[in-house]
Motif scaffolding. Structure first.
Motif, PDB file in Angstrom:
ATOM      1  N   VAL A  40      39.197  34.284  63.216  1.00  0.00           N
ATOM      2  CA  VAL A  40      38.588  33.177  62.483  1.00  0.00           C
ATOM      3  C   VAL A  40      39.648  32.283  61.850  1.00  0.00           C
ATOM      4  O   VAL A  40      40.782  32.695  61.605  1.00  0.00           O
ATOM      5  N   TYR A  41      39.231  31.039  61.579  1.00  0.00           N
ATOM      6  CA  TYR A  41      40.041  30.152  60.749  1.00  0.00           C
ATOM      7  C   TYR A  41      40.018  30.673  59.304  1.00  0.00           C
ATOM      8  O   TYR A  41      39.102  31.405  58.925  1.00  0.00           O
ATOM      9  N   GLU A  46      32.224  27.115  49.443  1.00  0.00           N
ATOM     10  CA  GLU A  46      31.859  26.137  48.424  1.00  0.00           C
ATOM     11  C   GLU A  46      30.442  26.436  47.947  1.00  0.00           C
ATOM     12  O   GLU A  46      29.528  26.596  48.763  1.00  0.00           O
ATOM     13  N   ILE A  47      30.250  26.513  46.634  1.00  0.00           N
ATOM     14  CA  ILE A  47      28.929  26.728  46.056  1.00  0.00           C
ATOM     15  C   ILE A  47      28.340  25.373  45.692  1.00  0.00           C
ATOM     16  O   ILE A  47      28.952  24.603  44.940  1.00  0.00           O
ATOM     17  N   ILE A  48      27.150  25.067  46.233  1.00  0.00           N
ATOM     18  CA  ILE A  48      26.542  23.762  45.994  1.00  0.00           C
ATOM     19  C   ILE A  48      25.086  23.928  45.564  1.00  0.00           C
ATOM     20  O   ILE A  48      24.461  24.974  45.783  1.00  0.00           O
ATOM     21  N   SER A  49      24.540  22.878  44.950  1.00  0.00           N
ATOM     22  CA  SER A  49      23.148  22.891  44.501  1.00  0.00           C
ATOM     23  C   SER A  49      22.221  22.497  45.652  1.00  0.00           C
ATOM     24  O   SER A  49      22.662  22.060  46.720  1.00  0.00           O
ATOM     25  N   GLY A  88      11.759  24.336  53.623  1.00  0.00           N
ATOM     26  CA  GLY A  88      12.820  24.990  52.883  1.00  0.00           C
ATOM     27  C   GLY A  88      14.175  24.416  53.255  1.00  0.00           C
ATOM     28  O   GLY A  88      14.293  23.568  54.141  1.00  0.00           O
ATOM     29  N   LEU A  89      15.178  24.884  52.552  1.00  0.00           N
ATOM     30  CA  LEU A  89      16.543  24.460  52.829  1.00  0.00           C
ATOM     31  C   LEU A  89      17.306  25.590  53.498  1.00  0.00           C
ATOM     32  O   LEU A  89      16.997  26.771  53.305  1.00  0.00           O
ATOM     33  N   ALA A  90      18.306  25.225  54.256  1.00  0.00           N
ATOM     34  CA  ALA A  90      19.172  26.234  54.850  1.00  0.00           C
ATOM     35  C   ALA A  90      19.890  26.982  53.727  1.00  0.00           C
ATOM     36  O   ALA A  90      20.214  26.408  52.685  1.00  0.00           O
ATOM     37  N   TYR A  91      20.136  28.256  53.950  1.00  0.00           N
ATOM     38  CA  TYR A  91      20.876  29.036  52.956  1.00  0.00           C
ATOM     39  C   TYR A  91      22.354  28.662  52.963  1.00  0.00           C
ATOM     40  O   TYR A  91      23.071  28.914  52.000  1.00  0.00           O
ATOM     41  N   GLU A  92      22.809  28.086  54.066  1.00  0.00           N
ATOM     42  CA  GLU A  92      24.226  27.740  54.193  1.00  0.00           C
ATOM     43  C   GLU A  92      24.390  26.586  55.161  1.00  0.00           C
ATOM     44  O   GLU A  92      23.480  26.221  55.894  1.00  0.00           O
ATOM     45  N   LEU A  93      25.595  26.030  55.126  1.00  0.00           N
ATOM     46  CA  LEU A  93      25.995  24.997  56.075  1.00  0.00           C
ATOM     47  C   LEU A  93      27.476  25.211  56.348  1.00  0.00           C
ATOM     48  O   LEU A  93      28.251  25.463  55.421  1.00  0.00           O
ATOM     49  N   VAL A  94      27.868  25.152  57.613  1.00  0.00           N
ATOM     50  CA  VAL A  94      29.248  25.467  57.968  1.00  0.00           C
ATOM     51  C   VAL A  94      29.855  24.295  58.732  1.00  0.00           C
ATOM     52  O   VAL A  94      29.190  23.643  59.525  1.00  0.00           O
ATOM     53  N   ILE A  95      31.122  24.027  58.450  1.00  0.00           N
ATOM     54  CA  ILE A  95      31.837  22.899  59.053  1.00  0.00           C
ATOM     55  C   ILE A  95      32.894  23.437  60.011  1.00  0.00           C
ATOM     56  O   ILE A  95      33.685  24.319  59.669  1.00  0.00           O
ATOM     57  N   ASN A  96      32.899  22.891  61.230  1.00  0.00           N
ATOM     58  CA  ASN A  96      33.916  23.247  62.212  1.00  0.00           C
ATOM     59  C   ASN A  96      35.217  22.543  61.854  1.00  0.00           C
ATOM     60  O   ASN A  96      35.512  21.455  62.336  1.00  0.00           O
ATOM     61  N   SER A  97      35.991  23.173  60.983  1.00  0.00           N
ATOM     62  CA  SER A  97      37.252  22.589  60.530  1.00  0.00           C
ATOM     63  C   SER A  97      38.229  23.731  60.268  1.00  0.00           C
ATOM     64  O   SER A  97      37.870  24.903  60.288  1.00  0.00           O
ATOM     65  N   ASN A  98      39.457  23.372  60.060  1.00  0.00           N
ATOM     66  CA  ASN A  98      40.496  24.340  59.714  1.00  0.00           C
ATOM     67  C   ASN A  98      41.167  23.880  58.421  1.00  0.00           C
ATOM     68  O   ASN A  98      41.920  22.915  58.436  1.00  0.00           O
ATOM     69  N   PRO A  99      40.874  24.551  57.268  1.00  0.00           N
ATOM     70  CA  PRO A  99      40.067  25.767  57.117  1.00  0.00           C
ATOM     71  C   PRO A  99      38.578  25.510  57.351  1.00  0.00           C
ATOM     72  O   PRO A  99      38.103  24.393  57.167  1.00  0.00           O
ATOM     73  N   CYS A 100      37.871  26.574  57.716  1.00  0.00           N
ATOM     74  CA  CYS A 100      36.426  26.496  57.953  1.00  0.00           C
ATOM     75  C   CYS A 100      35.713  26.462  56.603  1.00  0.00           C
ATOM     76  O   CYS A 100      35.889  27.352  55.773  1.00  0.00           O
ATOM     77  N   ILE A 101      34.921  25.414  56.388  1.00  0.00           N
ATOM     78  CA  ILE A 101      34.230  25.238  55.110  1.00  0.00           C
ATOM     79  C   ILE A 101      32.792  25.715  55.244  1.00  0.00           C
ATOM     80  O   ILE A 101      32.062  25.291  56.142  1.00  0.00           O
ATOM     81  N   THR A 102      32.395  26.620  54.351  1.00  0.00           N
ATOM     82  CA  THR A 102      31.027  27.125  54.319  1.00  0.00           C
ATOM     83  C   THR A 102      30.407  26.783  52.979  1.00  0.00           C
ATOM     84  O   THR A 102      30.949  27.127  51.926  1.00  0.00           O
ATOM     85  N   TYR A 103      29.277  26.064  53.006  1.00  0.00           N
ATOM     86  CA  TYR A 103      28.536  25.750  51.793  1.00  0.00           C
ATOM     87  C   TYR A 103      27.507  26.858  51.537  1.00  0.00           C
ATOM     88  O   TYR A 103      26.703  27.180  52.419  1.00  0.00           O
ATOM     89  N   LEU A 104      27.508  27.414  50.327  1.00  0.00           N
ATOM     90  CA  LEU A 104      26.529  28.417  49.929  1.00  0.00           C
ATOM     91  C   LEU A 104      25.657  27.833  48.822  1.00  0.00           C
ATOM     92  O   LEU A 104      26.172  27.229  47.874  1.00  0.00           O
ATOM     93  N   MET A 105      24.356  28.017  48.933  1.00  0.00           N
ATOM     94  CA  MET A 105      23.446  27.507  47.904  1.00  0.00           C
ATOM     95  C   MET A 105      23.564  28.360  46.642  1.00  0.00           C
ATOM     96  O   MET A 105      23.520  29.589  46.704  1.00  0.00           O
ATOM     97  N   GLU A 106      23.686  27.701  45.499  1.00  0.00           N
ATOM     98  CA  GLU A 106      23.804  28.435  44.248  1.00  0.00           C
ATOM     99  C   GLU A 106      22.506  29.173  43.910  1.00  0.00           C
ATOM    100  O   GLU A 106      22.522  30.149  43.160  1.00  0.00           O
ATOM    101  N   GLU A 107      21.364  28.719  44.484  1.00  0.00           N
ATOM    102  CA  GLU A 107      20.085  29.383  44.218  1.00  0.00           C
ATOM    103  C   GLU A 107      19.927  30.687  45.000  1.00  0.00           C
ATOM    104  O   GLU A 107      18.985  31.455  44.758  1.00  0.00           O
TER     105      GLU A 107
END
Length: 516
Positions: A40-41, A46-49, A88-107
């Motif tokens: 993996v990269y 990242e924790i987001i609302s 509903g909303l996705a529990y996460e969102l991931v970006i194809n980048s280096n470093p790989c960025i993953t957004y996690l819902m704070e809820e």
């Protein structure tokens, strides 16, 4: 739970903090790297609302994105459905980048944070880094810097030329995004920062020295000799590298009316289109890989006593919802769920490698009974897209499990025929047809730039290679032609040509459209 076992748990209850996230991440990483062999990269979590997640939805999931009215429109639409409880909303969102960025819902609860970390930060991350389409067609190390440049550049254009002028170009460019990718040749890598700086200087120089005198050139004289005309057309097409499949690229490089800043906006839009092109070809594999990874890792953690039964039940409930496949006669049926099909195929590969049936040995002699399920999966994730993956690995037992069958629906018939079912004679036909349904090249319109005389009438001629008699929707076709004309500046026409017989099925030109 045995007394003292709680001390082995990574977390208890639904609450979480950054220390718990870090401890759980380390445990997930150990299984993913050591046991599954993932590569993996570096990860950035990242924790987001929920509002930030909606905003990410609206701007195609990129952490840096230029402004456009369509993103705001989509935000209002998604927010309305979310507030009404209809989506509903996705529990996460991931970006194809280096470093790989993953957004996690704070809820999210801690159990869900563990699940989506395994799913996105390791499953999707591994697939992005190792699949051949992403390796050849995207540049994960440069995309974030490029998006930062794109956002600032378009904002600068809005200040200099006005928001309406910029949005007008973006509207037309967005309308052509599906026809703005290289499908058969590798696109150039994203420019380095130094190269982009030189490009910006060149564009500014062109703007300062731009001359409009070329517009006064008279059209070329008519040539009465057919052989001469044919030779001129051949040489003209050769000089312009026609036919050209990437319409945005052709307009960017060849349009006679676009200013340098407008050309750069077209380039930005087609770079983004190219970035997402591999994801459109690997939906089943990408989601199947991530789902298989999170399911395997979560079960390993539970077997080791690091996740409680309550947390595992929550994880399994979410997992079951993700891989739910409604029957074809269910009102909720949307087609084949890519999560369900991908995950089932990954599990099937593991079963065939470890515990094959005689049928499996007939269909998959190379992998049946070898025990090398991990190596087989890693190879499949690296070297296939959805079409080839289904064609090679969809097993008869899975066809029976999903109760797949094949309908034929000829345009001249007033009935549908069940041509193949899940039996010995139907397996090959069903697998081939399903694989073909994931082939973007076969299912998206093949539209190419065929000819234009830059020294003559400058009429841009497009050709739609019609497959299986499927024509373009007239309203959508006409609207898109208007966008092409807006970027080209002169008449544009499109001809539908049967890809098998060469017969011209229809012709349409912007000169005949109302409002032109």
């Amino acid at each position: 739970m045995p007394q003292g076992a709680a001390s082995n748990l990574l977390f208890q209850g639904s609450d979480w903090n950054f220390e718990t996230l870090a401890r759980t991440y380390d445990a997930i990483e150990k299984i993913g790297i050591d046991e599954l062999g993932l590569d993996v990269y570096p990860n950035q979590l990242e924790i987001i609302s929920s509002e930030q997640m909606l905003d990410a939805y609206s701007s195609v999931g990129m952490p840096l994105m230029y402004q456009h009215w369509s993103f705001g429109k989509r935000f209002v639409f998604e927010d309305h459905l979310y507030r009404k409880g209809r989506r509903g909303l996705a529990y996460e969102l991931v970006i194809n980048s280096n470093p790989c960025i993953t957004y996690l819902m704070e809820e999210n609860t801690m159990a869900m944070q563990a699940l989506v970390t395994a799913h996105a930060a390791f499953g999707h991350n591994h697939f992005f880094k190792n699949n051949y389409l992403f390796r050849q067609w995207t540049d994960a190390s440069a995309i974030l810097n490029y998006m930062d440049f794109a956002k600032k550049y378009i904002a600068k254009c809005e200040e200099r030329h006005g928001t309406a002028a910029v949005e007008s170009i973006l509207d037309s460019a967005h309308a052509l995004m599906d026809q703005g990718v290289f499908r058969y040749r590798r696109p150039p890598r994203l420019s380095s920062e130094k190269e982009r700086e030189r490009m910006r200087e060149r564009l500014e120089y062109e703007e300062q020295t731009y001359s409009d005198l070329w517009r006064t050139l008279p059209p070329s004289s008519e040539n009465s000799d057919p052989s001469e005309v044919e030779r001129d057309v051949t040489e003209r097409k050769k000089a312009l590298n026609l036919p050209e499949e990437n319409l945005l690229y052709f307009l960017e490089k060849t349009s006679l009316i676009l200013e340098p800043w407008q050309r750069e906006i077209l380039r930005i839009v087609r770079v983004i289109a190219q970035y997402f092109y591999p994801q459109r070809q690997t939906k089943v594999m990408n989601e199947g890989c991530a789902t298989y990874v999170h399911y395997t890792i979560m079960n390993r953690l539970f077997d080791r006593g690091q996740i409680s039964e309550g947390a595992m039940l929550e994880i399994l409930q979410s997992h079951t919802n993700v891989v739910f496949q409604p029957a074809f006669d269910d009102p909720r049926f949307p087609g084949l769920n890519p999560y369900a099909l991908g995950f089932a195929m990954m599990q099937e590969i593991e079963r065939i490698c470890v515990d094959p049936t005689p049928e499996d040995r007939d269909w998959f002699p190379e992998i049946a009974g070898t025990g090398n399920w991990r190596e087989t999966l890693l190879d499949a994730w690296a070297n296939h897209r959805d079409e080839s993956f289904v064609l090679q690995y969809l097993s008869p037992s899975l066809i029976r499990k999903f109760r797949l069958f094949l309908l034929t629906d000829e345009a001249d018939d007033n009935y549908c025929e069940v041509a193949s079912i899940h039996n010995e004679r139907g397996y090959e036909a069903i697998r081939t047809a399903l694989a073909r349904s994931y082939d973007i090249g076969a299912n998206q319109p093949d539209i190419q730039v065929m000819d234009v005389d830059l020294l003559g009438d400058r009429h841009l001629r497009l050709q739609h290679n019609v497959k299986n008699g499927v024509l373009l929707d007239e309203d959508s076709r006409d609207d898109t032609l208007r966008h092409v004309r807006h970027l080209w500046g002169y008449d544009v026409s499109i001809a539908g040509v049967d890809s098998e017989t060469g017969e011209t099925l229809y012709e349409c030109t912007t000169a005949d459209l109302s409002g032109e």
